[in-house]
Scaffold this active site. Structure first.
Site, PDB file in Angstrom:
ATOM      1  N   ASP A 112      43.257  36.377  36.459  1.00 56.71           N
ATOM      2  CA  ASP A 112      44.143  36.894  35.410  1.00 56.71           C
ATOM      3  C   ASP A 112      45.614  36.749  35.766  1.00 56.71           C
ATOM      4  O   ASP A 112      46.444  37.510  35.288  1.00 56.71           O
ATOM      5  CB  ASP A 112      43.790  38.368  35.109  1.00 56.71           C
ATOM      6  CG  ASP A 112      43.899  39.264  36.341  1.00 56.71           C
ATOM      7  OD1 ASP A 112      44.204  38.742  37.418  1.00 56.71           O
ATOM      8  OD2 ASP A 112      43.685  40.485  36.214  1.00 56.71           O
TER       9      ASP A 112
ATOM     10  N   LYS B 150      45.529  32.380  40.252  1.00 55.94           N
ATOM     11  CA  LYS B 150      44.435  33.308  40.603  1.00 55.94           C
ATOM     12  C   LYS B 150      43.289  33.092  39.625  1.00 55.94           C
ATOM     13  O   LYS B 150      43.284  33.628  38.528  1.00 55.94           O
ATOM     14  CB  LYS B 150      44.973  34.736  40.528  1.00 55.94           C
ATOM     15  CG  LYS B 150      43.980  35.870  40.770  1.00 55.94           C
ATOM     16  CD  LYS B 150      44.762  37.186  40.949  1.00 55.94           C
ATOM     17  CE  LYS B 150      43.876  38.403  41.054  1.00 55.94           C
ATOM     18  NZ  LYS B 150      43.614  39.036  39.741  1.00 55.94           N
TER      19      LYS B 150
ATOM     20  N   ALA C 230      36.341  48.252  42.114  1.00 53.19           N
ATOM     21  CA  ALA C 230      36.656  49.366  41.217  1.00 53.19           C
ATOM     22  C   ALA C 230      36.165  49.132  39.783  1.00 53.19           C
ATOM     23  O   ALA C 230      35.726  50.064  39.111  1.00 53.19           O
ATOM     24  CB  ALA C 230      38.163  49.630  41.229  1.00 53.19           C
ATOM     25  N   GLN C 231      36.245  47.915  39.302  1.00 50.16           N
ATOM     26  CA  GLN C 231      35.890  47.666  37.891  1.00 50.16           C
ATOM     27  C   GLN C 231      34.385  47.590  37.656  1.00 50.16           C
ATOM     28  O   GLN C 231      33.919  47.694  36.513  1.00 50.16           O
ATOM     29  CB  GLN C 231      36.498  46.325  37.403  1.00 50.16           C
ATOM     30  CG  GLN C 231      37.980  46.127  37.690  1.00 50.16           C
ATOM     31  CD  GLN C 231      38.875  47.139  37.001  1.00 50.16           C
ATOM     32  OE1 GLN C 231      38.664  47.471  35.836  1.00 50.16           O
ATOM     33  NE2 GLN C 231      39.855  47.657  37.716  1.00 50.16           N
TER      34      GLN C 231
ATOM     35  N   SER D 132      38.669  36.277  30.122  1.00 47.52           N
ATOM     36  CA  SER D 132      39.403  37.540  29.926  1.00 47.52           C
ATOM     37  C   SER D 132      40.598  37.640  30.870  1.00 47.52           C
ATOM     38  O   SER D 132      40.478  37.376  32.068  1.00 47.52           O
ATOM     39  CB  SER D 132      38.433  38.694  30.189  1.00 47.52           C
ATOM     40  OG  SER D 132      39.123  39.866  30.539  1.00 47.52           O
TER      41      SER D 132
ATOM     42  N   LYS E 129      51.766  49.318  28.374  1.00 40.38           N
ATOM     43  CA  LYS E 129      51.145  49.717  29.639  1.00 40.38           C
ATOM     44  C   LYS E 129      51.932  49.106  30.782  1.00 40.38           C
ATOM     45  O   LYS E 129      52.373  47.962  30.684  1.00 40.38           O
ATOM     46  CB  LYS E 129      49.686  49.240  29.688  1.00 40.38           C
ATOM     47  CG  LYS E 129      48.982  49.572  30.990  1.00 40.38           C
ATOM     48  CD  LYS E 129      47.487  49.325  30.916  1.00 40.38           C
ATOM     49  CE  LYS E 129      47.109  47.900  31.218  1.00 40.38           C
ATOM     50  NZ  LYS E 129      45.656  47.704  31.305  1.00 40.38           N
TER      51      LYS E 129
ATOM     52  N   GLU F   2      53.218  44.210  35.754  1.00 39.69           N
ATOM     53  CA  GLU F   2      53.295  43.693  34.382  1.00 39.69           C
ATOM     54  C   GLU F   2      53.560  44.808  33.371  1.00 39.69           C
ATOM     55  O   GLU F   2      53.078  45.933  33.543  1.00 39.69           O
ATOM     56  CB  GLU F   2      51.960  43.018  34.022  1.00 39.69           C
ATOM     57  CG  GLU F   2      51.684  41.804  34.870  1.00 39.69           C
ATOM     58  CD  GLU F   2      50.217  41.385  34.868  1.00 39.69           C
ATOM     59  OE1 GLU F   2      49.969  40.180  34.966  1.00 39.69           O
ATOM     60  OE2 GLU F   2      49.327  42.243  34.779  1.00 39.69           O
TER      61      GLU F   2
ATOM     62  N   THR G  80      36.152  39.571  40.797  1.00 40.67           N
ATOM     63  CA  THR G  80      36.634  39.622  42.181  1.00 40.67           C
ATOM     64  C   THR G  80      38.153  39.702  42.179  1.00 40.67           C
ATOM     65  O   THR G  80      38.806  39.436  41.167  1.00 40.67           O
ATOM     66  CB  THR G  80      36.195  38.370  42.955  1.00 40.67           C
ATOM     67  OG1 THR G  80      36.842  37.222  42.388  1.00 40.67           O
ATOM     68  CG2 THR G  80      34.690  38.189  42.917  1.00 40.67           C
TER      69      THR G  80
ATOM     70  N   ARG H  23      52.309  39.093  28.195  1.00 38.99           N
ATOM     71  CA  ARG H  23      52.873  40.227  28.930  1.00 38.99           C
ATOM     72  C   ARG H  23      54.004  39.760  29.855  1.00 38.99           C
ATOM     73  O   ARG H  23      54.051  38.598  30.267  1.00 38.99           O
ATOM     74  CB  ARG H  23      51.791  40.980  29.689  1.00 38.99           C
ATOM     75  CG  ARG H  23      51.062  40.175  30.730  1.00 38.99           C
ATOM     76  CD  ARG H  23      49.941  41.003  31.330  1.00 38.99           C
ATOM     77  NE  ARG H  23      48.879  40.172  31.870  1.00 38.99           N
ATOM     78  CZ  ARG H  23      47.675  40.644  32.180  1.00 38.99           C
ATOM     79  NH1 ARG H  23      47.377  41.897  31.988  1.00 38.99           N
ATOM     80  NH2 ARG H  23      46.753  39.837  32.683  1.00 38.99           N
TER      81      ARG H  23
HETATM   82  N1  LIG Z   1      40.812  40.814  32.690  1.00 35.94           N
HETATM   83  C1  LIG Z   1      41.200  42.055  32.716  1.00 35.94           C
HETATM   84  O1  LIG Z   1      41.477  42.634  31.680  1.00 35.94           O
HETATM   85  C2  LIG Z   1      41.242  42.782  34.030  1.00 35.94           C
HETATM   86  C3  LIG Z   1      41.389  44.177  34.031  1.00 35.94           C
HETATM   87  C4  LIG Z   1      41.340  44.851  35.245  1.00 35.94           C
HETATM   88  C5  LIG Z   1      41.206  44.133  36.436  1.00 35.94           C
HETATM   89  N2  LIG Z   1      41.120  42.771  36.392  1.00 35.94           N
HETATM   90  C6  LIG Z   1      40.955  41.991  37.619  1.00 35.94           C
HETATM   91  O2  LIG Z   1      39.636  42.212  38.093  1.00 35.94           O
HETATM   92  C7  LIG Z   1      39.594  41.982  39.506  1.00 35.94           C
HETATM   93  C8  LIG Z   1      38.818  43.080  40.189  1.00 35.94           C
HETATM   94  O3  LIG Z   1      39.527  44.302  40.086  1.00 35.94           O
HETATM   95  P1  LIG Z   1      39.055  45.586  40.901  1.00 35.94           P
HETATM   96  O4  LIG Z   1      39.941  46.694  40.477  1.00 35.94           O
HETATM   97  O5  LIG Z   1      37.575  45.731  40.769  1.00 35.94           O
HETATM   98  O6  LIG Z   1      39.413  45.108  42.392  1.00 35.94           O
HETATM   99  P2  LIG Z   1      38.812  45.643  43.765  1.00 35.94           P
HETATM  100  O7  LIG Z   1      39.768  45.182  44.827  1.00 35.94           O
HETATM  101  O8  LIG Z   1      38.467  47.082  43.689  1.00 35.94           O
HETATM  102  O9  LIG Z   1      37.415  44.856  43.931  1.00 35.94           O
HETATM  103  C9  LIG Z   1      37.343  43.471  44.089  1.00 35.94           C
HETATM  104  C10 LIG Z   1      36.055  43.140  44.830  1.00 35.94           C
HETATM  105  O10 LIG Z   1      35.928  41.706  44.866  1.00 35.94           O
HETATM  106  C11 LIG Z   1      35.336  41.376  46.119  1.00 35.94           C
HETATM  107  N3  LIG Z   1      35.562  39.966  46.394  1.00 35.94           N
HETATM  108  C12 LIG Z   1      36.726  39.340  46.734  1.00 35.94           C
HETATM  109  N4  LIG Z   1      36.509  38.015  46.913  1.00 35.94           N
HETATM  110  C13 LIG Z   1      35.198  37.810  46.646  1.00 35.94           C
HETATM  111  C14 LIG Z   1      34.356  36.654  46.652  1.00 35.94           C
HETATM  112  N5  LIG Z   1      34.849  35.459  46.987  1.00 35.94           N
HETATM  113  N6  LIG Z   1      33.053  36.787  46.319  1.00 35.94           N
HETATM  114  C15 LIG Z   1      32.529  38.017  46.009  1.00 35.94           C
HETATM  115  N7  LIG Z   1      33.287  39.148  46.005  1.00 35.94           N
HETATM  116  C16 LIG Z   1      34.585  39.044  46.323  1.00 35.94           C
HETATM  117  C17 LIG Z   1      35.992  42.339  47.097  1.00 35.94           C
HETATM  118  O11 LIG Z   1      35.269  42.464  48.323  1.00 35.94           O
HETATM  119  C18 LIG Z   1      36.033  43.634  46.278  1.00 35.94           C
HETATM  120  O12 LIG Z   1      34.902  44.437  46.512  1.00 35.94           O
HETATM  121  C19 LIG Z   1      41.065  41.872  39.940  1.00 35.94           C
HETATM  122  O13 LIG Z   1      41.355  40.516  40.171  1.00 35.94           O
HETATM  123  C20 LIG Z   1      41.843  42.405  38.770  1.00 35.94           C
HETATM  124  O14 LIG Z   1      43.122  41.836  38.692  1.00 35.94           O
HETATM  125  C21 LIG Z   1      41.130  42.100  35.225  1.00 35.94           C
END
Ligand SMILES: NC(=O)c1ccc[n+]([C@@H]2O[C@H](COP(=O)([O-])OP(=O)(O)OC[C@H]3O[C@@H](n4cnc5c(N)ncnc54)[C@H](O)[C@@H]3O)[C@@H](O)[C@H]2O)c1
Length: 349
Positions: free
Chosen positions: A235, A239, A147-148, A300, A77, A64, A209, A53
């Site tokens: 990702d 990070k 959120a996820q 992932s 996307k 992205e 996270t 991407r």
């Molecule tokens: N691989 C994929 O296809 C894909 C798709 C979507 C999102 N993501 C990634 O997933 C991650 C989560 O996304 P989201 O939308 O849920 O974010 P979000 O900000 O809603 O939630 C992240 C959570 O992680 C917690 N957190 C942070 N550091 C932590 C730690 N050291 N220990 C425990 N918890 C911790 C936070 O308090 C928060 O509740 C992001 O990094 C996002 O980029 C990846």
């Protein structure tokens, strides 16, 4: 004001329409049907145009673009990742996307993809786990309850058979929110005081996270033999979530190596460290889990074909459900070369 012509119209799925669609289908059924589309496209991997991407990095996050095509349809996307957003009342990840007809180049669908990304990420994780997780897995740890997280829990229930999720987040209120949202959905939830406690007895460990740094969500001693790790949150360059030693003990499965080597946990390893492509496991070209003591890791990062599958699925659902609006998106003059004339006529009317 003249009415737009038929060719001017593109179906648009707003957040409201997407939620109505998901609720009408049912969350579990939506995830299961979406997972089938994701799997179907992994099975015809070689049909796709693939590229890592296009990422625009900044101090606080990344924006992205994720394009791909199977020669008949084209999809892309727009997605961002800004971990600091959550503290400001915004989403860490937002997205929207387009599906287009390769023959004419005309867009066929414009849709919100913030909800859809959470759904497709969870569906993809669960499909990977179906091939890689230990047989009979029932308990999953979810570290990071943002959120996820609920989408992951429900997808693993529907597709893998998980019945218990052990939750940990540095912010306990996130775990409480996750447990509250999952109440009544057929999953037992256990809120844990540490990552170490969350992984106890877990067959699958999902890390999801958000932090813009090399984090260590899992240390080597937390990962026992035989588990499947679904590492979602690492990702982006710089990070990651897993200690490097875990990677050295694991068999690593990835979506598209040229992208994962830049963005995934494996950015911590040598550029030629062996990894297996998930599509090869699905097609039987490569082995997945071969031993009960093996640690399997799905590194992932999210790949364009998964969004393409999600766009395709939503497009296929529109006619029968009607959850979309008609958007006047494409200029369509009466005579194709008379675009300027269309403008002049609009001034008169
Ligand atoms: N691989 C994929 O296809 C894909 C798709 C979507 C999102 N993501 C990634 O997933 C991650 C989560 O996304 P989201 O939308 O849920 O974010 P979000 O900000 O809603 O939630 C992240 C959570 O992680 C917690 N957190 C942070 N550091 C932590 C730690 N050291 N220990 C425990 N918890 C911790 C936070 O308090 C928060 O509740 C992001 O990094 C996002 O980029 C990846």
């Amino acid at each position: 004001m003249t009415q737009p012509s038929r060719l001017a119209i593109v179906p648009f799925v707003s957040v409201d329409s997407m939620m109505k669609l998901v609720l009408a289908v049912g969350v579990e059924r939506f995830l299961t049907e979406l997972a089938a589309y994701v799997e179907e496209d992994f099975l015809r991997w070689e049909a796709f145009d693939k590229t890592p991407r296009v990422a625009s990095h900044s101090h606080d996050g990344v924006i992205e673009l994720m394009p791909t095509s199977d020669g008949t349809l084209y999809g892309f996307k727009y997605v961002n990742g800004h971990p600091k957003n959550m503290r400001e009342g915004r989403q860490t990840v937002t997205a929207f996307g387009v599906l287009a007809d390769v023959g004419s180049g005309y867009p066929m669908l414009l849709t919100e993809m913030t909800m859809l990304t959470a759904l497709r990420t969870a569906a993809t994780s669960a499909v990977a786990a179906k091939y890689l997780a230990p047989k009979g897995a029932r308990t999953m740890a979810i570290i990071g309850n943002g959120a996820q997280s609920e989408f992951q829990a429900v997808a693993f229930k529907a597709i893998v058979g998980i019945d218990t999720v052990r939750l940990y987040d540095i912010d306990r209120s996130a775990s409480e929110k996750c447990a509250r949202n999952l109440a009544g959905l057929g999953l037992e939830t256990v809120i844990c005081a540490s990552g170490q406690e969350a992984v106890e007895g877990a067959d699958i460990i999902t890390t999801v996270t958000a932090d813009k740094q090399y984090a260590t969500i899992l240390t080597d001693n937390m990962v026992g033999s035989g588990v499947h790790i679904n590492a979602v949150g690492g990702d982006c360059p710089g990070k990651t979530e897993l200690h490097r030693d875990i990677l050295l003990r694991s068999d690593i499965f990835v979506e598209y190596p040229p992208q994962t080597r830049i963005e995934g946990e494996i950015q911590q390893l040598a550029p030629d460290h062996p990894v297996t492509e998930l599509w090869q496991v699905m097609t039987g070209k490569a082995e997945g889990r071969t031993a009960s003591k093996q640690i399997t890791l799905f590194d992932s990062v999210g790949f364009a074909t998964e969004d393409f599958s999600a766009l395709r699925y939503v497009r296929d659902k529109l006619a029968s459900t009607g959850f979309y609006e008609e958007l006047d998106l494409l200029a369509d003059p009466d005579e194709p070369r008379d675009l300027f004339g269309m403008l002049l006529r609009a001034a008169k009317s």
